[in-house]
Write a protein that holds these residues in place. Structure first.
Motif, PDB file in Angstrom:
ATOM      1  N   UNK A 184      -2.948  -9.900  -4.918  1.00  0.00           N
ATOM      2  CA  UNK A 184      -4.246 -10.309  -5.482  1.00  0.00           C
ATOM      3  C   UNK A 184      -5.380  -9.764  -4.617  1.00  0.00           C
ATOM      4  N   UNK A 185      -5.218  -9.861  -3.293  1.00  0.00           N
ATOM      5  CA  UNK A 185      -6.231  -9.331  -2.370  1.00  0.00           C
ATOM      6  C   UNK A 185      -6.396  -7.822  -2.552  1.00  0.00           C
ATOM      7  N   UNK A 186      -5.284  -7.128  -2.748  1.00  0.00           N
ATOM      8  CA  UNK A 186      -5.354  -5.679  -2.955  1.00  0.00           C
ATOM      9  C   UNK A 186      -6.028  -5.342  -4.276  1.00  0.00           C
ATOM     10  N   UNK A 225      -9.365  -3.147  -5.137  1.00  0.00           N
ATOM     11  CA  UNK A 225      -9.008  -1.938  -5.907  1.00  0.00           C
ATOM     12  C   UNK A 225      -8.137  -0.981  -5.098  1.00  0.00           C
ATOM     13  N   UNK A 226      -7.237  -1.547  -4.313  1.00  0.00           N
ATOM     14  CA  UNK A 226      -6.292  -0.744  -3.522  1.00  0.00           C
ATOM     15  C   UNK A 226      -5.001  -0.602  -4.319  1.00  0.00           C
ATOM     16  N   UNK A 285       0.838  -1.208   0.000  1.00  0.00           N
ATOM     17  CA  UNK A 285       0.000   0.000   0.000  1.00  0.00           C
ATOM     18  C   UNK A 285       0.874   1.260   0.000  1.00  0.00           C
ATOM     19  N   UNK A 286       1.959   1.231   0.788  1.00  0.00           N
ATOM     20  CA  UNK A 286       2.846   2.392   0.850  1.00  0.00           C
ATOM     21  C   UNK A 286       3.560   2.624  -0.478  1.00  0.00           C
TER      22      UNK A 286
END
Length: 544
Positions: free
Chosen positions: A410-412, A416-417, A378-379
């Protein structure tokens, strides 16, 4: 002349009169009390007053050294509010029917002793923080009179140790430096001294007394030597060295904001190693081109429980924002060996350096690993972030770690993160196994970073924490250098870049050797950046 040898905190040479540091006398002698509840109330009032003082010190520190370094005073507030600390003091008062001063002192000594016996140097240094907050409470119990810092004017302070709050209150325009008989280079006091630019040597082992008060003294922060009442030859030599140091600093300024390139045009990435975001000002002040090793375990060492994904994300994000586009290579969790954390509940080991640590913990606790990887991914949307796996010994480990990373990504994607889909993934080469297998490992990753500290330890079978073996420890051992060369050659055959992030990277006697081996990147402590750049720019690799 009295000569002392300690550990340098800030590299600088300073000459001036010595002044012994005097604290107000506090009586913590134990005596029986008739009404323990009165003593509990006294303790609670003194604790509340101390917390208010710490809030004021935090505000002062923010102005003086910035939020990151000021955080020590927030930590001190939290320690004073900690239930275990408070309960220990109050139980001693009630069960022992003793005065509050004695109960605070006994609690402080017990907790400090517990920290001192921890294996991790960072946690050992927390003993000083416990003693600092407790002395503050004791001061309030004894009347609240503070130390008069104004009397220390253009002197070198000598003390048993200095608390972070005491260091902060030193007037850096009037204090030449300080020397302490105890203390640690990992303490908050040492960190503040480096940030404030105070020449300092700690842990000399020699308690100084009134007979040296007022004598001329010299601190050599380059070597960790302290000279008290120096003879004329020593004084003359150190003044010459002081002038040479000033000339060297002026010369190093000439390589600030210029490319790290050899005379024959070879470009080298010159990065910095850091232990937490609080070191970022040093990275920028020393003109590093990025971060080659960000030790992420500080998030775990400073917490009383596993850090959340949000805590980690904010720390990584802030780092990238401060770097403004420069690369940050973040090493995943490297707990274990000399960095123990109680809440991990790791089983005791006879040889923890070869036990459950680093990637081995992450692969056996995938949920823990995924939390960190999600925060890192994410960062990565906020700058140039690279992930580095430590303590790798096999291709299977790399593939398993990458598979867990892919699952996180894949989870992100499903949520849509955003994250950097081109983020580089590399490994630390710090075991003989990974160096020998570097031809196969290079096919799996985007880069290698050679951790010379552990690579030397494991190659020579010598514990680098064991000072009694210093005579046998040879960081320039041909076997170590051959493994480094082999790793670089195999990395280049596979088309990946190879760096060195251990202490050898800053060894100027090996710089030309490493460049001739073909190293692409060197990552060193922030103060070593400019000297290393100067060295690199002086080399012509076309010459024999």
């Amino acid at each position: 002349m009295l000569t002392l040898k300690g550990k340098s905190v800030f590299a600088g040479i300073t000459i001036g009169p010595l002044a012994l540091f005097h604290r107000n006398t506090i009586s913590t002698a134990s005596h029986t009390v008739e009404n323990p509840e009165v003593e509990v109330i006294r303790f609670q009032k003194a604790r509340d007053e101390s917390i208010e003082q710490l809030k004021g010190l935090y505000d002062k520190a923010v102005q003086k050294v910035g939020e990151e370094q000021a955080a020590v005073f927030e930590v001190h507030q939290m320690m004073l509010e900690d239930d275990d600390y408070v309960d220990s003091v109050e139980e001693k008062i009630r069960n022992g029917k003793i005065n509050a001063e004695a109960a605070v002192d006994q609690t402080a000594q017990e907790l400090a002793d517990m920290f001192r016996h921890m294996e991790d140097a960072y946690m050992q240094a927390r003993a000083a923080d416990v003693l600092d907050i407790s002395r503050r409470v004791e001061q309030q119990l004894c009347g609240g009179a503070g130390i008069d810092f104004s009397k220390y004017d253009h002197v070198i302070i000598a003390a048993d140790d200095l608390a972070p709050s005491e260091t902060l209150q030193l007037d850096t325009d009037r204090i030449l430096g300080f020397v302490t008989s105890s203390g640690s280079t990992n303490s908050h006091t040492a960190i503040l001294a480096r940030t404030l630019g105070i020449a300092a040597v700690v842990n000399t082992g020699n308690q100084l007394h009134n007979d040296v008060d007022g004598l001329m003294a010299i601190i050599d922060g380059l070597t960790g030597m302290v000279y008290i009442d120096p003879d004329e030859d020593t004084l003359s030599q150190m003044r010459i060295k002081q002038q040479e140091e000033k000339a060297c600093k002026a010369r190093l300024e000439q390589v600030r904001h210029v490319p790290t390139v050899t005379r024959d045009g070879r470009v080298i990435k010159l990065f910095a190693n850091i232990g937490n975001p609080g070191n970022l000002p040093q990275v920028l002040a020393n003109d590093a081109e990025g971060i080659g090793l960000f030790r992420s375990e500080f998030l775990y060492l400073e917490n009383s429980d596993y850090p959340t994904e949000e805590q980690q994300f904010e720390a990584y994000k802030k780092t990238l924002e401060v770097l403004e586009g420069k690369t940050a290579v973040i090493r995943t969790l490297d707990i274990g060996a000399d960095k123990q954390v109680d809440y991990f509940d790791l089983a005791p080991e006879v040889n923890p350096a070869m036990g459950m640590r680093a990637i081995r913990i992450c692969l056996t606790r995938p949920d823990l690993f995924k939390t960190q990887l999600r925060a890192l991914c994410r960062a990565s949307a906020f700058g140039k972030l690279a992930i580095m796996f430590p303590m790798i010994i096999s291709v299977a480990e790399v593939r398993k770690a990458k598979k867990i990373l892919e699952e996180v990504q894949i989870e992100l994607d499903e949520k849509a993160i955003a994250y950097d889909k081109d983020m580089e993934v590399g490994i630390m080469v710090e075991t003989p196994a990974s160096a020998v297998m570097s031809d196969e490992l290079a096919k799996e990753v985007d880069f290698f970073s050679i951790g010379s500290n552990d690579l030397t330890q494991y190659t020579l079978a010598i514990d680098r924490q064991q000072t009694a073996l210093d005579a046998f420890f040879d960081s320039h051992h041909p076997a170590v250098l051959r493994l480094i060369q082999q790793t670089i050659e195999n990395g280049h055959k596979a088309g990946i870049w190879v760096g060195i992030c251990g202490e050898l990277g800053a060894d100027l006697t090996l710089t030309e050797t490493f460049l001739r081996m073909g190293v692409d990147e060197l990552s060193v402590s922030p103060p070593a950046v400019l000297p290393l750049r100067e060295k690199i720019r002086s080399l012509d690799l076309n010459k024999a």
